[in-house]
Design an enzyme around this catalytic site. Structure first.
Site, PDB file in Angstrom:
ATOM      1  N   ASP A 102      -2.266  -7.762  -6.060  1.00  0.00           N
ATOM      2  CA  ASP A 102      -3.388  -7.727  -5.130  1.00  0.00           C
ATOM      3  C   ASP A 102      -3.022  -8.616  -3.938  1.00  0.00           C
ATOM      4  O   ASP A 102      -2.794  -9.823  -4.129  1.00  0.00           O
ATOM      5  CB  ASP A 102      -4.636  -8.255  -5.865  1.00  0.00           C
ATOM      6  CG  ASP A 102      -5.889  -8.192  -5.019  1.00  0.00           C
ATOM      7  OD1 ASP A 102      -5.782  -8.136  -3.779  1.00  0.00           O
ATOM      8  OD2 ASP A 102      -6.980  -8.224  -5.604  1.00  0.00           O
ATOM      9  N   VAL A 103      -2.972  -8.060  -2.741  1.00  0.00           N
ATOM     10  CA  VAL A 103      -2.538  -8.872  -1.591  1.00  0.00           C
ATOM     11  C   VAL A 103      -3.535  -9.989  -1.253  1.00  0.00           C
ATOM     12  O   VAL A 103      -3.198 -10.910  -0.507  1.00  0.00           O
ATOM     13  CB  VAL A 103      -2.243  -8.027  -0.314  1.00  0.00           C
ATOM     14  CG1 VAL A 103      -1.100  -7.056  -0.543  1.00  0.00           C
ATOM     15  CG2 VAL A 103      -3.487  -7.330   0.197  1.00  0.00           C
TER      16      VAL A 103
ATOM     17  N   SER B 143       1.307   3.055  -2.356  1.00  0.00           N
ATOM     18  CA  SER B 143       0.636   4.040  -3.211  1.00  0.00           C
ATOM     19  C   SER B 143      -0.378   4.873  -2.431  1.00  0.00           C
ATOM     20  O   SER B 143      -0.912   5.849  -2.953  1.00  0.00           O
ATOM     21  CB  SER B 143      -0.074   3.315  -4.359  1.00  0.00           C
ATOM     22  OG  SER B 143      -0.886   2.264  -3.836  1.00  0.00           O
TER      23      SER B 143
ATOM     24  N   LYS C 103      -8.293  -5.847  12.245  1.00  0.00           N
ATOM     25  CA  LYS C 103      -7.149  -5.172  12.865  1.00  0.00           C
ATOM     26  C   LYS C 103      -6.781  -5.822  14.205  1.00  0.00           C
ATOM     27  O   LYS C 103      -5.602  -5.962  14.536  1.00  0.00           O
ATOM     28  CB  LYS C 103      -7.448  -3.682  13.046  1.00  0.00           C
ATOM     29  CG  LYS C 103      -7.658  -2.925  11.720  1.00  0.00           C
ATOM     30  CD  LYS C 103      -6.453  -3.010  10.799  1.00  0.00           C
ATOM     31  CE  LYS C 103      -6.517  -1.975   9.677  1.00  0.00           C
ATOM     32  NZ  LYS C 103      -5.355  -2.017   8.783  1.00  0.00           N
TER      33      LYS C 103
ATOM     34  N   GLY D 138       0.825  -1.215   0.000  1.00  0.00           N
ATOM     35  CA  GLY D 138       0.000   0.000   0.000  1.00  0.00           C
ATOM     36  C   GLY D 138       0.852   1.256   0.000  1.00  0.00           C
ATOM     37  O   GLY D 138       0.430   2.292   0.517  1.00  0.00           O
TER      38      GLY D 138
ATOM     39  N   TYR E  88     -13.783  -4.294  10.173  1.00  0.00           N
ATOM     40  CA  TYR E  88     -12.463  -3.647  10.224  1.00  0.00           C
ATOM     41  C   TYR E  88     -11.794  -3.885  11.583  1.00  0.00           C
ATOM     42  O   TYR E  88     -10.610  -4.215  11.667  1.00  0.00           O
ATOM     43  CB  TYR E  88     -12.675  -2.154   9.964  1.00  0.00           C
ATOM     44  CG  TYR E  88     -11.448  -1.294   9.822  1.00  0.00           C
ATOM     45  CD1 TYR E  88     -10.702  -1.296   8.640  1.00  0.00           C
ATOM     46  CD2 TYR E  88     -11.056  -0.427  10.848  1.00  0.00           C
ATOM     47  CE1 TYR E  88      -9.595  -0.466   8.496  1.00  0.00           C
ATOM     48  CE2 TYR E  88      -9.962   0.406  10.706  1.00  0.00           C
ATOM     49  CZ  TYR E  88      -9.235   0.386   9.530  1.00  0.00           C
ATOM     50  OH  TYR E  88      -8.143   1.209   9.391  1.00  0.00           O
TER      51      TYR E  88
ATOM     52  N   ASN F  84       0.969  -2.569   5.241  1.00  0.00           N
ATOM     53  CA  ASN F  84       0.192  -1.340   5.414  1.00  0.00           C
ATOM     54  C   ASN F  84      -1.090  -1.333   4.576  1.00  0.00           C
ATOM     55  O   ASN F  84      -2.010  -0.575   4.865  1.00  0.00           O
ATOM     56  CB  ASN F  84       1.101  -0.154   5.047  1.00  0.00           C
ATOM     57  CG  ASN F  84       0.331   1.114   4.776  1.00  0.00           C
ATOM     58  OD1 ASN F  84      -0.119   1.789   5.697  1.00  0.00           O
ATOM     59  ND2 ASN F  84       0.142   1.431   3.496  1.00  0.00           N
TER      60      ASN F  84
HETATM   61  P1  NDP Z   1      -5.227   4.671   1.598  1.00  0.00           P
HETATM   62  O1  NDP Z   1      -6.619   4.368   1.166  1.00  0.00           O
HETATM   63  O2  NDP Z   1      -4.606   5.971   1.250  1.00  0.00           O
HETATM   64  O3  NDP Z   1      -4.248   3.505   1.086  1.00  0.00           O
HETATM   65  C1  NDP Z   1      -4.624   2.156   1.123  1.00  0.00           C
HETATM   66  C2  NDP Z   1      -3.564   1.358   0.412  1.00  0.00           C
HETATM   67  O4  NDP Z   1      -3.901  -0.025   0.461  1.00  0.00           O
HETATM   68  C3  NDP Z   1      -3.411   1.730  -1.054  1.00  0.00           C
HETATM   69  O5  NDP Z   1      -2.053   1.837  -1.357  1.00  0.00           O
HETATM   70  C4  NDP Z   1      -4.040   0.549  -1.778  1.00  0.00           C
HETATM   71  O6  NDP Z   1      -3.436   0.257  -3.040  1.00  0.00           O
HETATM   72  C5  NDP Z   1      -3.735  -0.579  -0.818  1.00  0.00           C
HETATM   73  N1  NDP Z   1      -4.647  -1.683  -1.052  1.00  0.00           N
HETATM   74  C6  NDP Z   1      -5.990  -1.697  -0.898  1.00  0.00           C
HETATM   75  N2  NDP Z   1      -6.491  -2.885  -1.278  1.00  0.00           N
HETATM   76  C7  NDP Z   1      -5.441  -3.645  -1.694  1.00  0.00           C
HETATM   77  C8  NDP Z   1      -5.311  -4.950  -2.211  1.00  0.00           C
HETATM   78  N3  NDP Z   1      -6.358  -5.759  -2.391  1.00  0.00           N
HETATM   79  N4  NDP Z   1      -4.068  -5.393  -2.526  1.00  0.00           N
HETATM   80  C9  NDP Z   1      -2.993  -4.601  -2.363  1.00  0.00           C
HETATM   81  N5  NDP Z   1      -3.049  -3.345  -1.874  1.00  0.00           N
HETATM   82  C10 NDP Z   1      -4.265  -2.868  -1.555  1.00  0.00           C
HETATM   83  O7  NDP Z   1      -5.253   4.437   3.165  1.00  0.00           O
HETATM   84  P2  NDP Z   1      -4.295   4.952   4.347  1.00  0.00           P
HETATM   85  O8  NDP Z   1      -2.963   5.326   3.834  1.00  0.00           O
HETATM   86  O9  NDP Z   1      -5.056   5.917   5.145  1.00  0.00           O
HETATM   87  O10 NDP Z   1      -4.214   3.605   5.208  1.00  0.00           O
HETATM   88  C11 NDP Z   1      -3.068   2.787   5.266  1.00  0.00           C
HETATM   89  C12 NDP Z   1      -3.252   1.799   6.402  1.00  0.00           C
HETATM   90  O11 NDP Z   1      -3.428   2.509   7.621  1.00  0.00           O
HETATM   91  C13 NDP Z   1      -4.481   0.892   6.253  1.00  0.00           C
HETATM   92  O12 NDP Z   1      -4.155  -0.403   6.683  1.00  0.00           O
HETATM   93  C14 NDP Z   1      -5.486   1.527   7.186  1.00  0.00           C
HETATM   94  O13 NDP Z   1      -6.437   0.600   7.652  1.00  0.00           O
HETATM   95  C15 NDP Z   1      -4.589   2.039   8.291  1.00  0.00           C
HETATM   96  N6  NDP Z   1      -5.162   3.095   9.097  1.00  0.00           N
HETATM   97  C16 NDP Z   1      -5.488   4.318   8.552  1.00  0.00           C
HETATM   98  C17 NDP Z   1      -6.018   5.308   9.348  1.00  0.00           C
HETATM   99  C18 NDP Z   1      -6.389   6.655   8.819  1.00  0.00           C
HETATM  100  O14 NDP Z   1      -6.974   7.433   9.582  1.00  0.00           O
HETATM  101  N7  NDP Z   1      -6.062   7.012   7.604  1.00  0.00           N
HETATM  102  C19 NDP Z   1      -6.273   5.080  10.770  1.00  0.00           C
HETATM  103  C20 NDP Z   1      -5.888   3.772  11.240  1.00  0.00           C
HETATM  104  C21 NDP Z   1      -5.352   2.836  10.421  1.00  0.00           C
HETATM  105  P3  NDP Z   1      -3.936   0.921  -4.452  1.00  0.00           P
HETATM  106  O15 NDP Z   1      -4.431   2.307  -4.138  1.00  0.00           O
HETATM  107  O16 NDP Z   1      -2.691   0.902  -5.274  1.00  0.00           O
HETATM  108  O17 NDP Z   1      -5.015   0.030  -4.999  1.00  0.00           O
END
Ligand code: NDP
Length: 239
Positions: free
Chosen positions: A59-60, A10, A154, A8, A150, A85
């Site tokens: 895709d994870v 990206s 987690k 993640g 969720y 992540n």
């Molecule tokens: P974003 O939505 O910005 O990023 C999510 C990332 O996960 C993207 O890079 C996306 O890849 C990747 N992803 C989603 N589905 C898949 C999949 N099937 N296979 C591979 N990669 C996948 O979220 P955040 O940066 O905010 O969140 C990052 C982490 O932090 C997450 O685990 C989230 O649960 C956790 N978190 C976030 C909080 C917040 O307030 N923002 C609070 C607590 C935890 P792509 O876009 O390339 O498809």
């Protein structure tokens, strides 16, 4: 220079972690799923700043695709820092939650943890040094309305990290979870306005992705060698 994979990469928090690990001198593998263009742009930015990085996409939730991509990455050497992540949320109050909402969230967070961490574990063990850091959430500690799926995913990551920490402790590998509160990324857009954040967070602001990245970078460093099996919160004092 160690090789670090950030799933993640990206996304909002993942990108900040990639930038920080690159600044610390690691070769960063910026992972994406659908956002390979974003990952490639981040790689270009890191390289322009004098760092070392490459992009990868899979895709994870796809065990075979993850295994193939990781095998190919491992041909260039072990990956000694792994940041799990990637994550999604699909919120609904429980009586209205669909099986698809339940499955998709568990699949990315929990099955994704297995699909990425397991193939990297033996090569990491062989090097006798490693860091596995998984981004969970405050919801995995406290629960949250509308997030039974969720929170379950987690919270399971906390338990999985603790068990894996016990297995790998004697091999120089630490395993920890980082549980953020409300962090300013695309994931929370539309979920919290400024007033709500002021009410929920004692520090009255959302955290920045860079603040999470600083914590992850410390856990990835040699200085954090004696910290393992922990869930470390970063939430502006929410709990
Ligand atoms: P974003 O939505 O910005 O990023 C999510 C990332 O996960 C993207 O890079 C996306 O890849 C990747 N992803 C989603 N589905 C898949 C999949 N099937 N296979 C591979 N990669 C996948 O979220 P955040 O940066 O905010 O969140 C990052 C982490 O932090 C997450 O685990 C989230 O649960 C956790 N978190 C976030 C909080 C917040 O307030 N923002 C609070 C607590 C935890 P792509 O876009 O390339 O498809």
């Amino acid at each position: 220079m160690k090789r670090a994979l950030v799933t993640g990469g990206s996304g909002g928090i993942g990108a900040a972690i990639c930038r920080r690990l690159a600044a610390d001198g690691h070769h960063v593998i910026v992972h994406a799923n659908r956002g390979l263009t974003k990952a490639a742009a981040l790689v270009a930015e890191i390289v322009a700043a004098g760092g070392s990085a490459e992009a990868v996409s899979f895709d994870v939730t796809d065990r075979a695709a993850a295994a193939a991509a990781l095998a190919s990455l491992l041909e260039a050497g072990p990956i000694q820092i792994l940041v799990n992540n990637a994550g999604i949320h699909a919120d609904a109050v429980f009586p209205g939650m669909s099986g698809e909402q339940w499955d998709s969230v568990l699949d990315v967070s929990l099955n994704g943890f297995f699909n990425v961490t397991q193939p990297l574990s033996l090569p990491m063990i062989r090097t006798r040094w490693g860091r596995i850091i998984t981004i969970s959430s405050i919801a995995g500690l406290t629960g949250n309305r509308g997030q039974v799926n969720y929170s379950a995913a987690k919270g399971a990551l906390h338990a999985a990290s603790k068990s894996l920490a016990l297995e790998l402790a004697s091999r120089g590998i630490t395993v920890n979870a980082v549980a953020p509160g409300i962090i300013a990324t695309g994931m929370i857009e539309g979920s919290f306005d400024a007033e709500t954040i002021k009410k929920l967070v004692p520090m009255q602001r959302a955290g920045q992705p860079e603040e999470v990245a600083d914590l992850v970078a410390f856990l990835a460093s040699p200085q954090a060698a004696y910290i393992s099996g922990q869930v470390i919160s970063i939430n502006g004092g929410m709990i």
